[in-house]
Design a protein around this motif. Structure first.
Motif: not given
Lengths: 308, 527, 335, 320
Positions: B198-214
């Motif tokens: 998971l730590d090298t997944n492409n997800y981290w390049k544009n994560p779907v998030v919950l916080g005030p910023y993306k």
């Protein structure tokens, strides 16, 4: 017998006299001997032990007490710069000697025997030569680990090609000379022909390559240590002293921590190059172009200088 | 000269145009943007957003990820965040958490209890994660069954409506603070990915998030730009753009206004920053331990020899000289001045004669070379202080060889073990982590052998629910530690937060920058 | 000298082919035939001159005889005292035995000594390698050899560059003599010297030959010198010996058209003699692509059909008999 | 000519294989367990996960199999993962390679242009200004380590007068080449100065050699204007050997700027190598060495072609 030794002495004397008449050799020798003396008598000259720490008075700029200032642990920089020469020069000289030894033995063997052996060694040398040297050194360091001896071994293993090419070239032409044929006709063994008869005739390029390699390895040590992969930091070498400059704050504010060691390297290397130039003139006027061939980083030039 | 250099550069660039394949659109700096330095460059890695399951605490984590709870600056008490509240059963073995409703992911999907359950289960299925989560989640019923190859759910986690019920094998006193650090990730995006890596997944390049910023712009290896997340249910963040960069020279960038926020523990940077008037600083006491691991199988097999080391090095002189105010000399895992410190532990004042006497008592073998090692990529300050240590050990007659490891420090430390003294750092969530190390079968137990005494006390510590019990167990642990002296504590290292005076709305009390807490990032504003 | 005696050194059908590579795979495309089946016999106490144009293989022959190059085929046998024995396969100590008996002197006197070694030391080293352990004996031998070539003993302390070419060639001869060989191969040893010095060296060789009874193989391109020095003369053309005949029977007895042409090219010392120069026509064939028959057939003025198809072998001359051998189809009926 | 080229290519293939085998098996001498390096033991979620990872990465296979697997992967552009960061090596390269190319190629072109100009004038007029300047540059290039040149430039231009940035390549708002220009100036200048010394000396010698050739003397005696002699006769004929030297410098494009990149924190291949070596990140070391080796082979191939164009005898001789 007596006459013989007299004669030998006189050739040596002629060589020394010529060398001392050569201005660049004299300048070079003076620089080198002064710096070696400085390294030996570092404590007496600076009045401080290079390892003595006084953390309270760290990072002091140059002053009368500390002519080159102090480092972060309050050690006297003058003493460290002077004694740093000891290991740097030792590494340069020993590595150069070993590299020359490897280069000479391989060059002599390949040059005399020719054929398959020659083309294999030649290919290897081409490869080693074109490989960016620092990367090769780094790969070796990652395999062998750090330490003075490892650094020397690594340099010897990656720096033999210039000598190899020079010696091989000389052997290529010398092996065609009649005295070598005569030696063979008399039934001399190959090692005797190679090492006792041909080799002494290739001495002058070897000596010049030796001096120039010293300079190259001293710079290489500095680079390697600057990257933190050379000699253990507890040993002061010029390169290790330069490690301080990896920190931008040091580059900005504590210039004396890196300018003085770097200057020492530059001055010593210049001295060695002067001696090399002088030796070249004195030993053999034919090898004028050697300096271009021997630049370590782009030693590939040597390949072009080789006669076909 | 200036003109000359510039024309040189222009020539070179004309040539470089031909090969440069970077085609990121140019960005004009807006007034309401700030720039944050996250990692200093020099490493080989690609600048990216790191998985918060490995380490949380960077500004990008603060800005984009959320947990069930949000900790305060001390990391101990929590407020609800994604959860509206929680309830423990009387025996402390069952925790029920209620999830708020109406929270959306940045892609518009609703946050559900499934996301929470999936996240907790998945943590045990990734290869690499932070030990605080692992240690806590392993106490959940059915956790043994979950790993990279086996079952993907723990029987101890059940849901009902918006309630998540967690059944524990034994009480875990740190569970709530840990859950306040544990970031919930979107199941609907990641469920079908390779969780192990998971730590090298492409997800981290544009994560779907919950916080005030993306993520707005992701320029790999160079910078990341965060923009407000319009799906965020709270008040809209004031700053419109957060640039996360790699800085090669924090001080110069801070001076020239290229940087608004960073945190560091490098003494040279901190010293140099004192002259930058546009920044304010906040030094933070964090549990960042620096200590030497002593290999007890070599010349230091005798505990007296290990004790001698404590007197042989003048920490009180070296640490201030190198770290200034940043370093605080410690003599134990629970240093003097902290609550539950065992005052019977000596202060270990520098005493060469005493060190020599102890070494003699221990029949120390001075002919052996003491191999002093540190992990690679050490900071200059680390190299300096260890150089000084080597020098002081040489002065009492030891032969010392000091080298950084080329290669992987953990292999060297626990598998190869070719050293007598090795530097280690520990950024701990709580004091318990310092002692938990002794009974970790993957690390210290490989060096020391099984440590049942530490193991027993450590599990008591996790389960203790009262301060009195905790204090008693910590005292016992300190006493045990004093008998063995396997670690040579050096100092704590303060972390300093530097922030531009242009930025307001920042918290009055900063917390440990290595963890996530309530830092109000959404209400920061820039002038 | 009669053919019934056993020779000291017998060369039988010796060949030396150098491969020519070509193509992508660098396969052997053909051969340069430097020596293409040479027969020669050297007798004790005899000097045999080998003459020919440059490129005819005479130097290769000399080197082959000194075992400096390996022949591609054929036999070399030497009489160590117990009859002829093959020497091509000799190794180590056995080869050394041969090397003590057969010495070689080279064309270029300027490079025939190691420039870093005093000439005395060079001679001494040869004797040491040849197993003369006693220092006094070595000194004696060297001095004796030097006396023979008129070199003053004190010169032995000098380096090669301190001598003139003639002196060096004399030193080279002395170095060979000191080892007490039975055969000396002299490869063009006077061609690099001034004419006046040439005479000195040639006379010196004659003197040495007379005094020691050594055998010599004297390789040269100079017909006059060859006749003057040798008992017999072997004429080479493109890797073949085409004629061997006693030196004093030249030029009248020459039978092979090539020998006749070669001799006619030498300006006569006799002003009354008419210039009977035989001009050769045609191309010298490439050594890679030799004619199938006689190598000389492309240029021979008396060429016949058989010459183009069949290679003549060296046979005793029908006319002069005895020591005269010739490889030519004109020499009909010879055995 | 064609058969000469085919022969040269035929040599490349076994050499490439030998090198790849050397690189692969030498790296296996490293005592590092890659799994341990990727996941420190105190960060492992579960030991079973590590075994799973080992299996997925093919580390349980027979070593010969692993070698061919590696070769196959490399051929298909799958370079594996970095131990240190866990990232795809192809991602790292895609990111770092342009940075290094941008830096080294600029310096290479700049130093070549400067060296050719200076070398031509230095050779044309011995003892003139250009000759003196090139001698000074030669001394600097030989005696002063390149990273020291970088440090000195950094100290003066970035810290003292603050004209130029201290490092970095791309920053927010500094994405286009034009915006990034100031970032390039110092590292490119450092590398240019470092490369200049040998090139100038070489060009100068080459020009001197050409000047002594008969056709130059003929041209002069025919009254061709001096600048024309220099340009169309001397310069163009001196270019050949310089081209050979440049071809030999191609491998520098990948690994020639380690120290300079370190000094200026340039996110290129050089800093990647350093990080990989300090961390024994051998998958990265292997891939980078392999790429460099391939570039070397290509460079030597180019050199042979250039040489054969310059001197047809090479084509025929070849072997020796």
């Amino acid at each position: 017998m007596k006459e013989k030794s007299l004669k030998q002495q006189s050739t040596a004397r002629i060589f020394i006299r010529n060398l001392l008449r050569n201005p660049s050799a004299v300048i070079g020798l003076t620089i080198i001997s002064l710096m070696i003396l400085g390294a030996i008598f570092a404590v007496q000259i600076s009045g401080a032990d290079p390892d003595y720490m006084d953390p309270i008075s760290g990072r002091l700029g140059p002053s009368l007490d500390h002519l080159m200032g102090t480092d972060q642990l309050g050690r006297d920089m003058l003493s460290r710069v002077l004694s740093g020469g000891k290991q740097s020069i030792y590494i340069g000289v020993l590595a150069s000697f070993l590299a020359n030894l490897i280069g000479t033995v391989l060059g002599a063997t390949a040059g005399y025997l020719g054929g398959k052996i020659d083309s294999v060694v030649m290919r290897v040398s081409e490869l080693v030569m074109t490989f960016p040297q620092l990367i090769l050194v780094l790969i070796f360091v990652s395999l062998l680990g750090q330490g003075i001896n490892n650094v020397i071994i690594v340099f010897a293993l990656t720096g033999w090609m210039t000598t190899f090419r020079l010696v091989r070239g000389e052997f290529f032409s010398l092996r065609e000379e009649s005295f070598v044929e005569a030696d063979r006709a008399f039934g001399f063994s190959k090692p005797r022909i190679i090492f006792r008869h041909i080799l002494p005739n290739t001495m002058s390029p070897i000596v010049v390559a030796f001096t120039i390699n010293i300079a190259i390895f001293i710079i290489a040590e500095a680079g390697l240590s600057f990257l933190g992969l050379g000699v253990p930091v507890t040993t002061p070498t010029w390169g290790n002293l330069l490690t301080a400059a990896q920190n931008p704050v040091v580059i900005d504010e504590y210039w004396w921590l890196w300018v003085f060691p770097a200057m020492s390297i530059a001055v010593f290397v210049l001295g060695v190059n002067f001696v090399g130039d002088g030796l070249r003139d004195v030993l053999d006027p034919r090898h004028k172009s050697l300096i271009a061939k021997s630049k370590w980083k782009v030693a590939l030039v040597g390949r072009l200088g080789r006669k076909k | 000269m200036r003109k000359f250099t510039k024309s040189l550069g222009a020539l070179g660039l004309a040539a470089a145009l031909a090969v440069s394949v970077l085609a990121v659109p140019s960005q004009a700096a807006t007034n309401n943007s700030i720039t944050v330095a996250e990692v200093t460059a020099g490493g080989g890695g690609v600048q990216t957003i790191f998985s918060p399951w490995i380490n949380s605490g960077s500004i990008s984590h603060h800005a984009m990820f959320r947990a069930l709870f949000k900790a305060d600056a001390n990391l101990t008490s929590v407020k609800p965040d994604l959860a509206s509240g929680y309830k423990y059963s009387k025996d402390g073995k069952t925790l029920t958490v209620t999830l708020k409703s109406g929270i959306k992911w940045s892609d518009g999907k609703d946050l559900t209890v499934d996301d929470v359950v999936w996240s907790m289960n998945s943590l045990l299925r990734v290869a690499k994660s932070n030990a605080i989560y692992v240690n806590a989640f392993k106490q959940i019923v059915g956790s043994e069954a979950v790993n990279g190859t086996n079952t993907t759910t723990m029987s101890g986690i059940t849901t009902k409506g918006n309630d998540i019920t967690i059944s524990l094998k034994a009480p875990v006193n740190t569970l709530i603070p840990v859950l306040a650090q544990f970031m919930i990730l979107p199941k609907h995006v990641l469920a079908n990915e390779d969780i192990l890596k998971l730590d090298t997944n492409n997800y981290w390049k544009n994560p779907v998030v919950l916080g005030p910023y993306k993520v707005g712009t992701f320029s790999q290896g160079n910078f990341i730009t965060l923009v407000p997340n319009d799906k965020y249910e709270g008040s809209k963040p004031i700053i419109k753009e957060i640039n996360i960069i790699v800085s090669s020279n924090l001080v110069a960038d801070a001076k020239s206004g290229k940087l608004d926020y960073f945190t560091t523990n490098d003494p040279d940077t901190i010293r140099a920053m004192s002259s930058v008037s546009t920044f304010k600083s906040a030094p933070l006491d964090v549990l960042f331990y620096r200590y030497l691991v002593i290999n007890p199988t070599g010349p230091f097999s005798n505990v007296k020899a290990r004790e001698a080391l404590k007197y042989a090095i003048d920490w009180n002189k070296l640490v201030p000289a190198i770290y200034g105010q940043q370093g605080k000399v410690i003599n134990s895992g629970v240093a003097s001045g902290m609550s539950f410190h065992d005052s019977s532990i000596p202060k270990y004042k520098y005493d060469k004669a005493k060190a020599a006497a102890l070494l003699k008592e221990a029949n120390f073998d001075f002919s052996k070379t003491i191999r002093l090692r540190t992990y690679n990529q050490s900071q200059p300050a680390v190299m300096l202080i260890l150089t000084a240590v080597a020098q002081q050990l040489t002065e009492i007659g030891m032969k010392v060889e000091f080298l950084p490891w080329t290669g992987d420090a953990t292999t060297e430390l626990w598998t190869n073990r070719n050293y007598e003294l090795a530097l280690k750092g520990l950024s701990a969530f709580n004091v318990g982590e310092w002692f938990a190390e002794y009974s970790n079968p993957a690390t210290f137990e490989k060096l020391l052998g099984a440590q049942p005494k530490y193991a027993a006390l450590n599990s008591q510590l996790i389960q203790s629910t009262t301060l009195r019990d905790t204090g008693k167990i910590l005292t016992d642990l300190q006493k045990l530690e004093q008998q063995d002296l396997y670690k040579l504590p050096m100092h704590f290292l303060k972390q300093v937060v530097f922030i531009s005076k242009n930025i307001s709305g920042t918290p009055t009390k900063w917390g440990n920058p290595l963890y996530v807490y309530q830092n109000n990032i959404a209400s920061w504003s820039a002038n | 000298m009669s053919n019934t005696r056993t020779p000291l050194y017998k060369v039988g059908q010796i060949k030396k082919h150098f491969p020519v590579l070509g193509g992508v795979l660098r396969r052997t495309k053909g051969y340069v035939k430097a020596l293409d089946g040479v027969d020669l016999e050297v007798f004790r106490g005899e000097t045999i001159s080998v003459i020919g144009e440059s490129g005819c293989g005479k130097t290769t022959l000399g080197r082959m005889l000194a075992l400096l190059d390996k022949p591609t085929g054929g036999e070399l046998s030497f009489d160590f005292g117990q009859g002829l024995q093959d020497v091509t396969s000799l190794r180590g100590a056995d080869q050394m035995r041969f090397r003590k008996k057969v010495q070689m002197i080279f064309q270029d006197p300027y490079t025939s000594f190691n420039p870093r070694q005093r000439v005395g030391a060079a001679m001494d080293e040869v004797l040491r390698v040849h197993g003369v352990k006693d220092e006094a004996e070595r000194s004696a031998r060297i001095l004796e050899a030097c006396e023979m070539v008129n070199i003053r003993p004190e010169y032995l302390q000098r380096y090669p560059h301190e001598f003139s070419g003639g002196q060096r060639q004399r030193l080279a001869i002395a170095r060979c003599l000191a080892t007490k060989p039975e055969l000396i191969i002299a490869d063009e040893i006077v061609s690099a010297l001034d004419v006046s010095i040439q005479a000195q060296i040639v006379n010196l060789l004659l003197k040495i030959q007379k005094e020691t009874g050594l055998s010599f193989i004297f390789v040269t391109h100079d017909v006059a010198v060859a006749r003057y020095v040798g008992h017999r003369v072997a004429v080479m053309y493109l890797g073949n010996v085409v004629e061997i005949l006693p030196a004093d029977s030249l030029p009248e007895a020459a039978e092979h058209p090539y020998t006749i042409a070669l001799l006619s090219a030498v300006p006569s010392m006799n002003p009354t003699a008419k210039d009977q120069r035989v001009a050769l026509q045609g191309e010298v064939p490439s050594p890679i692509d030799m004619p199938k028959g006689c190598a000389f057939s492309t240029r021979c003025p008396s060429v016949m059909d058989i010459c183009r198809t069949e290679r003549p072998v060296l046979k005793i001359s029908n006319i002069s008999k005895g020591d005269h051998q010739v490889a030519c189809h004109l020499n009909k009926g010879a055995k | 000519m064609v058969s000469f080229l085919i022969r040269r290519v035929a040599i490349l293939v076994p050499m490439a294989f030998t090198i790849s085998a050397l690189i692969f098996f030498a790296s296996r001498l490293s005592p590092i367990d890659p799994i341990n390096a990727m996941v420190p033991p105190d960060m492992a979620s579960d030991s079973a996960n590590l075994e799973q990872l080992r299996e997925e990465l093919g580390l349980n296979d027979n070593i010969i199999l692993q070698y061919f697997h590696w070769l196959k992967n490399i051929a298909t552009g799958d370079f594996g993962y970095s131990l240190q960061s866990g990232e795809k090596i192809s991602d790292i390269l895609a990111l770092r390679m342009p940075a290094t190319l941008e830096l080294v190629l600029s310096a290479l072109i700049l130093s070549t242009l400067l060296a050719l100009t200076l070398g031509l004038f230095a050779g044309a007029k011995k003892g003139g200004v250009a000759d003196k300047l090139s001698r000074v540059l030669g001394v600097i290039g030989i005696a002063i380590p390149d990273f020291f040149i970088g440090l000195a430039l950094l100290n003066v231009f970035a810290f003292r007068v603050e004209w130029l940035p201290t490092g970095n390549r791309v920053a927010p708002g500094q994405v286009t080449l034009w915006d990034r220009l100031p970032n390039l100036i110092l590292p490119v200048s450092t590398l240019t100065i470092a490369m200049l010394a040998v090139l100038i000396r070489y060009t100068r010698n080459s020009v001197l050699d050409t000047l002594n050739r008969d056709f130059v003397k003929t041209a002069r005696s025919k009254g061709v204007p001096e600048w024309r002699v220099l340009y169309s006769h001397v310069f163009r004929n001196s270019l050949g050997p310089v081209m050979v030297l440049l071809a030999f410098r191609l491998p520098l494009l990948v690994g020639g700027s380690i120290l300079v990149e370190t000094v200026f924190q340039w996110p290129g291949i050089g800093t990647t190598i350093i990080a990989a070596v300090t961390a024994s990140d051998y998958p990265v070391i292997m891939v980078v060495s392999m790429i460099i080796a391939m570039v070397i082979l290509v460079a030597s191939f180019l050199v042979d072609i250039i040489k054969s164009i310059l001197d047809p005898r090479v084509r025929l001789g070849g072997g020796n």
